[in-house]
Write a protein that holds these residues in place. Structure first.
Motif, short mmCIF file in Angstrom:
data_model
loop_
_atom_site.label_atom_id
_atom_site.label_comp_id
_atom_site.label_asym_id
_atom_site.label_seq_id
_atom_site.Cartn_x
_atom_site.Cartn_y
_atom_site.Cartn_z
N LEU C 505 -8.75 13.82 -0.06
CA LEU C 505 -7.69 13.45 -1.01
C LEU C 505 -8.07 12.36 -1.99
O LEU C 505 -7.34 12.10 -2.93
N TYR C 506 -9.20 11.69 -1.75
CA TYR C 506 -9.50 10.57 -2.65
C TYR C 506 -9.96 11.10 -4.01
O TYR C 506 -10.38 12.24 -4.15
N SER C 507 -9.83 10.24 -4.99
CA SER C 507 -10.26 10.61 -6.34
C SER C 507 -11.24 9.55 -6.81
O SER C 507 -11.42 8.53 -6.14
N PRO C 508 -11.87 9.75 -7.96
CA PRO C 508 -12.83 8.73 -8.41
C PRO C 508 -12.20 7.36 -8.58
O PRO C 508 -12.87 6.35 -8.44
N ASN C 509 -10.90 7.34 -8.86
CA ASN C 509 -10.25 6.04 -9.03
C ASN C 509 -9.76 5.47 -7.71
O ASN C 509 -9.32 4.34 -7.66
N THR C 510 -9.76 6.27 -6.69
CA THR C 510 -9.22 5.80 -5.42
C THR C 510 -10.21 6.05 -4.29
O THR C 510 -9.82 6.48 -3.22
N THR C 511 -11.46 5.80 -4.55
CA THR C 511 -12.44 5.93 -3.47
C THR C 511 -12.11 4.89 -2.41
O THR C 511 -11.58 3.83 -2.70
N LEU C 512 -12.42 5.20 -1.17
CA LEU C 512 -12.07 4.32 -0.07
C LEU C 512 -13.33 3.90 0.69
O LEU C 512 -14.35 4.59 0.66
#
Ligand SMILES: Nc1ncnc2c1ncn2[C@@H]1O[C@H](COP(=O)(O)OP(=O)(O)O)[C@@H](O)[C@H]1O
Ligand SMILES: [Mg+2]
Lengths: 355, 362, 564
Positions: C505-512
């Motif tokens: 579910l992560y995106s380039p702006n929300t990498t974890l």
């Protein structure tokens, strides 16, 4: 003892709550803040992550009103992501993806043609033949082998000189390569062997290679890094990673097999449905300017789309480009699905790691 | 006895109230009037529906059918917040994280406009329940009796028109309970607040209530003053549930006469009952008296067991003419000394006709 | 009966409270339906559809089962899970036995150490095992020539990762055994061994079964360890990833997801059953068992616990060291450069801060929603049916592995026709998914706390005409504050360490951070991966300590009433 707050009426209470919640959500999820709206360009790429901040900073310095948002993954994964989104593409521009993947997507009508400014300065091999071109190449990368000298000495492994050498029994379990399904490097290896040796011989070659393979990795960078750490002494990798890993001090030799090196281009193409065409074109223009070619693409890469700008890369021989095979990109693109299916059928079921 | 009870003008009127939980009928057609300033006890065995009725009155669990009026207002469908009641729960439900002062003042925040008036009211209430010096403590730091009084003060804080108490004393030990009975009743008299108290303890009900509502299996059995309930139980259930009672199967043997095996008694209450009807005769132990020869309803008995109860003595008597029955009788210690009661001896006793209750045999 | 039929049914007039509660309950139910039930339904339907959305019955399943590369994963997964469950349950039983039934010193410390793996992402043991037993591993010889890449490594990693779960279950089971049974056995002259087999084992058998199944499910659905150390040993969990992320083959991904749901559902059913049986064991007015001193036994279990804890600690120590070594194994100079995540493939400090943000939001919003939901279910009297529905929905996440939930989320939110598509690739979807993933345990914690509260608080406040939300704020929340803090800690730590759902579910702006560990390891940047994994561990430890301090402060302030 806290005195009870004077009661607010329900309406006031709800308003306060709503305001609080909105504020929390806004700060939390990064609501599109200040009105000075930059154009966000969604760029799908497979370029090594350690290079991306440099590209982004340079471009945004040049064109401050555009902000790059990267979606980065391995070549295979970006490709299948693009395929999956075909009905409703998300990306504005695909940039730094293997040309074989771009061609395959172009055949499906994914892109719009555009001739970036200065296109004529590029090597004719580094662009789509159509005019204006569907895709434009940036630079190329080629297969290379990372060979750990320390481990080789310990294990008495001779230094391989050719692809065929790698099938020798002495290398059993001493070899890794990227899985072509996920990695562009893996695919250029497989497609180059099939071109070098012919389909039948090529598969036979890979059958033998499979016997020696410790495992297939997800990313194209891992085999060289594992060779560098001695975990598996030989990694089938690519030039940039090999040269860089060696430069970082790892005890490896970069081997360029004498039959010739498979290679692929990093290229870009503008997505047909983009709503940010102008920004995408600006980015495309910038991508083939001389200074980008000369200063950014050359870091570790020997083969650049603009003739004459390439610099010698430490760890790679000067005549490196002569080793490249004559790559039939059209064939590699057209047969991509079939080759990958065949590969999966043959090698994906490998249930035990060889050691 | 019925202190302040003005039957003419009910303060609380319960009309044909039914409550069902699924297919289970917890309240069956309950109808009841309660006068202003009256102290009424709902009395009955556990599970008979007392709490259910109380919660219906409070609006916490609204009845399925039927209506409830308070001070002339139809409150049948209103939520508790729209009624005018104060409640003390069996568990007290004191807020453990609030001090005694905050607990008592909890319902005042919306009403008293100033902090001073609120403070004054809380102090007044704490003084009323004799907890003046405990205001800063937390509930856990108080004894059970003190907690009970905090709960009472909290319920009274808003000066509700109706005070509802659900077994308020049952969690306390016997001594405290005894003491608080008096306190509670005195307080209620002083404030004149109409009060309904639920209890399963008949002694509590008999000593405290103006009127008692005896309930059984979701229905009202009898309503009356403690003396009425005790002296003239209207059903076998009430007769059994309140105090001790001898139950004797009998059959009607003539006008105003009933026969228990070989023993025939004059039973004025029987007038008009058809010959041969199977009935149950009831008589309280203290109503069985040592008899002179000529007394009515006198008969000879054998003393088969004796129990000393301190001031009283309880004897088990077997009538000569109804040898398969036995009766329990109670005599004062002085009386028993006078007539010389001894185990195995004989005793002539009488069951005065006007003390005999008749119920149809089930 | 007739009497009741006679009257006209009273239609209770709803109070403002009642409407507020109804609205809140409907809201919670809607949230649970949208963010739990609907995604799962999408997954279910996807597994019966072809790529164009046409219904194809079981075709996908039969394709899966007849593709050797895929179906072999089933048997691999089963073998791994059985081995790991057996080993973990055995070790955890002895360990828990030592903690609860001996007088060895440092029992509290050992209990704490056993729980440490909860603070690490499941990828950490994989990375450490490579450094310990890999081809250039520190103690490679211990494997006697076997390779760590494959089943051995996976099982070792999984044992580390599942150990705390099994220990917690077994400590609980062993703690509630009735001490009087032992006294009785002793009076009857039973020997130690006999007591063990006639009293201990029967009493904890439910705990053992439950631990076994919980571990089994965790292993079958864990994806981090096989990914890092599995070599080419394919398991179901990595297959889902390959199908969905690697090939965008949603149908096949859905099929594997459905298959992964089976063991989880089974484990869930067993666990529910066991809970019920254990309650029955407890209700017999049990007396806690107090162990007697027994020097020989105490020493033996002390040694055992020491070895196990040492093994756990060494996994952390290995990762911590590896994160500083310049070029393992050739240049052992200690450097900071691996913490410069911005230079690596797939990681950056942004990922770390994203994780902190995501975890904090999960803890804040999650605790609020969970506690409010539990309150509505537990403390309200009306809306019986609706409350039942909500209660059921609250239990679903427990039976759904993170991986499956993650896949279900993709399927549901990627769909452009879904108005909630706007959440796709946002931070919000990560937060929502994580809350949903860990909902049940948090919910049950809240329910337990609420059950311990007097049931008449709401009735009192209604009769005092105080709005219910005021009592919620002034009484319910303060009284439940310890549980609320526990829930937020649980959600924070879980959000920080989880990979299985968010990896989809992560995106380039929300990498974890946890995903970065995975990606860096994928790219061969193992030392930075270790560094990032340790950053997660350090964060969790810091938050755990902060929680302890905060709990103490809050207890001192709001729970003064506990002091006599
Ligand atoms: N919420 C409920 N659901 C189902 N049955 C109930 C409920 N509340 C009470 N009852 C049943 O109604 C009957 C009367 O209960 P209650 O009024 O509490 O009795 P008590 O006279 O002891 O106060 C009991 O049988 C009880 O089990
Ligand atoms: Mg009751």
């Amino acid at each position: 003892m806290p005195e009870p707050m004077p009661e607010m009426n329900l309406g006031a209470r709800l308003k306060v709550l709503a305001a609080g919640a909105a504020l929390a959500l806004a700060t939390a999820f990064g609501a599109p803040g200040g009105a000075a709206a930059k154009t966000e360009l969604l760029v799908y790429t497979a370029i090594e992550a350690d290079e991306l901040p440099g590209f982004k900073a340079a471009f945004e310095k040049e064109v401050p009103d555009i902000e790059i948002k990267w979606v980065r993954d391995s070549t295979g994964i970006v490709t299948s992501k693009l395929l999956a989104e075909k009905a409703n593409p998300q990306a504005d521009i695909v940039w730094g993806l293997a040309a074989t993947s771009l061609m395959m997507l172009a055949d499906q009508g994914y892109f719009q043609a555009y001739a970036p400014k200065g296109l004529d300065k590029l090597d004719a091999g580094f662009r789509d033949k159509a005019n204006p071109p569907m895709w434009v190449g940036q630079r190329a990368w080629a297969a290379a082998i990372c060979f750990n000298t320390v481990e080789a000495a310990k294990k008495n492994l001779p230094k391989p000189e050719s692809w065929k050498d790698l099938t020798k029994a002495v290398y059993k379990g001493a070899l890794t390569m990227p899985n072509p399904n996920s990695s562009g490097t893996g695919y250029l290896d497989v497609s180059s062997w099939l071109q070098l040796f012919g389909e039948q011989e090529g598969w036979k070659y890979m059958d033998q290679l499979h016997e020696n393979m410790a495992w297939y990795t997800h990313s194209g960078s891992k085999p060289c890094r594992q060779a560098a750490a001695g975990e598996v002494p030989i990694g089938i990798a690519f030039d940039y990673r090999a040269a860089k890993t060696k430069a970082d001090g790892a005890p490896i030799d970069v081997v360029l097999p004498k039959e010739g090196l498979g290679w692929d281009m990093e290229a870009f193409a503008i997505v047909k449905t983009t709503k940010k065409l102008e920004a995408a074109r600006k980015f495309a223009d910038w991508s083939i300017t001389q200074s980008v070619m000369e200063n950014l693409y050359t870091k570790g890469y020997a083969l650049i789309a603009m003739p004459g700008v390439s610099k010698p890369v430490a760890g790679l021989p000067a005549d490196f480009s002569k080793l490249l095979i004559k790559n039939d990109f059209a064939w590699a693109a057209k047969n991509r699905d079939r080759i990958l299916d065949e590969w999966r059928k043959r090698y994906d079921a490998k249930s035990e790691p060889k050691s | 006895m019925a202190h302040g009870a003005d039957r003419k003008k009910p303060y609380l009127r319960i009309e044909g109230v039914n409550k069902s939980f699924g297919s289970f009928h917890a309240l069956k057609n309950v109808t009841l009037d309660i006068a202003e300033r009256e102290f009424v006890c709902f009395l009955g065995p556990s599970g008979c529906g007392k709490t259910t009725l109380l919660r219906a009155i409070a609006g916490l669990d609204i009845q399925t059918t039927g209506r409830i009026f308070q001070a002339g207002r139809d409150v049948s469908a209103l939520p508790p917040s729209a009624r005018d009641v104060g409640i003390v729960f069996q568990s007290y439900a004191l807020f453990p994280n609030l001090s005694v002062i905050d607990n008592v003042g909890y319902g005042l925040a919306r009403r008293s406009t100033t902090r001073e008036s609120r403070r004054g009211r809380v102090a007044e209430l704490l003084a009323l329940v004799n907890l003046g010096e405990h205001g800063a403590k937390y509930p856990a730091q108080l004894s059970g009796g003190q907690q009970q009084r905090v709960a009472l003060a909290r319920a009274l804080a808003t000066s509700p028109g109706l005070l509802l108490l659900d077994e308020p004393l049952s969690a306390l030990d016997a001594k405290v309970r005894q003491y608080l009975r008096g306190e509670l009743r005195a307080l209620q008299r002083k404030l004149g607040v109409t009060t309904v108290m639920v209890t399963h303890d008949q002694e509590e009900a008999l000593t405290m209530a103006d009127r008692i509502v005896v309930m059984n299996a979701g229905a009202i059995e009898q309503v009356g003053t403690p003396a009425e309930i005790y002296g003239t139980p209207s059903t076998a259930f009430v007769a059994d549930f309140i105090g001790a009672m001898n139950f004797l199967p009998a059959s009607v043997s003539g006008a105003g006469r009933a026969r228990i095996e070989g023993l025939e008694l004059h039973v004025p209450a029987l007038n008009g009952t058809v010959m041969g009807t199977e009935i149950t005769l009831c008589c309280r132990p203290e109503d069985i008296v040592p008899a002179d020869d000529g007394a009515a309803n006198a008969f000879d008995t054998k003393i088969s067991a004796i129990e000393f109860l301190g001031p009283n003595l309880r004897a088990t008597l077997v009538p000569k003419d109804a040898a398969s029955r036995s009766l329990t009788a109670e005599f004062s210690a002085t009386q028993s000394r006078r007539i010389g009661i001894a185990l195995g001896g004989t005793l002539r006793v009488a069951m005065p006709g006007d003390r005999l209750h008749v119920f149809a045999r089930r | 009966m007739t009497a009741i039929a006679a009257g006209e049914r009273v239609r209770p007039r709803a109070s403002r409270d009642h409407w507020a509660m109804a609205a809140a309950l409907v809201l919670i139910a809607a949230l649970l339906v949208i963010f739990v039930a609907l995604p799962l339904y999408t997954l279910l339907s996807k597994s019966f559809e072809n790529a164009d959305g046409g219904f194809v019955g079981l075709a996908n399943f039969s394709k899966f089962l007849t593709t050797p590369a895929l179906s072999i994963s089933i048997s691999n997964s089963l073998q791994i899970a059985l081995a790991a469950s057996f080993i973990t349950t055995s070790l955890a039983f002895v360990y828990a036995y030592a903690i609860t039934r001996s007088q060895m010193p440092l029992r509290a410390l050992f209990k704490g150490l056993a729980l440490l793996p909860l603070l690490a992402p499941s990828l950490l043991p994989g990375i450490s095992l490579v450094y310990l037993f890999g081809n250039k591993g520190l103690v490679k010889e211990w494997l006697m020539g076997e390779s760590i890449y494959g089943p051995i490594g996976i099982v070792m990693g999984e044992v580390f990762y599942t150990f705390p779960h099994a220990v917690m279950i077994l400590v609980t089971a062993l703690s509630i055994t009735d001490g009087r049974l032992y006294e009785a056995a002793e009076v009857l002259g039973a020997g130690t061994v006999r007591k063990f087999f006639t009293v201990t084992v029967p009493a904890v058998r439910y705990g053992l079964v439950s631990a076994f199944f919980v571990v089994f499910t965790l292993v079958v659905t864990d994806f981090g360890i096989p990914k890092v150390i599995g070599g080419n040993y394919n398991v179901l969990a990595t297959d889902v990833y390959k199908q969905v992320v690697g090939r965008n083959d949603f149908q096949m991904g859905a099929v594997v997801g459905m298959i992964l749901l089976l063991p989880a559902l089974l484990a869930f059913a067993v666990d529910r059953l066991v809970q019920r049986k254990q309650v029955a064991l407890l209700s017999a007015r049990a007396v806690p068992y107090i162990a007697k001193k027994s020097p020989g036994f105490d020493f033996a279990v002390l040694a055992f616990c020491a070895v196990v804890s040492l093994a756990i600690l060494s996994m952390f120590a290995m990762a911590a060291c590896a994160s500083f070594v310049k070029l393992w194994p050739y240049n052992l100079e200690l450097v900071w450069k691996h913490y410069d995540f911005d230079l690596t493939d797939g990681g950056s400090w942004t990922s770390f801060w994203n994780s902190i943000e995501m975890s904090a939001l999960t803890a804040i919003f999650g605790t609020a929603v969970v506690f409010a939901g539990a309150y509505l279910v537990e403390k309200q009297t009306g809306f019986k049916k609706l409350r039942g529905v909500v209660q059921f929905l609250c239990m679903i996440p427990m039976a759904v592995p993170g991986l499956v939930l993650g896949v279900a989320y993709i399927f549901f939110f990627v769909d452009q026709a879904n108005p909630l598509h706007v959440l796709y690739h946002s931070m919000a979807i990560l937060v929502i998914n994580t809350v949903a993933h860990f909902y049940t345990v948090a919910h049950l914690t809240a329910v337990t706390a609420l059950k311990q509260m007097d049931g008449e608080f709401e009735a009192v406040s209604a009769s005092l005409q105080v709005p219910v939300w005021r009592t919620f704020r002034r009484v319910t929340v303060p009284v439940a504050m310890p549980a609320i803090l526990d829930i937020s800690l649980y959600l924070f730590v879980s959000a920080m360490t989880t990979v299985s759902a968010v990896v989809f579910l992560y995106s380039p702006n929300t990498t974890l951070a946890s995903v970065a560990v995975l990606n860096m390891d994928d790219a061969g940047d193992v030392a930075p991966a270790a560094a990032m994994a340790m950053m997660i561990v350090y964060t969790c430890i810091a938050v755990r300590l902060a929680h302890a301090v905060l709990s103490r402060a809050v207890l001192a302030r709001t729970q003064a009433w506990r002091r006599r």
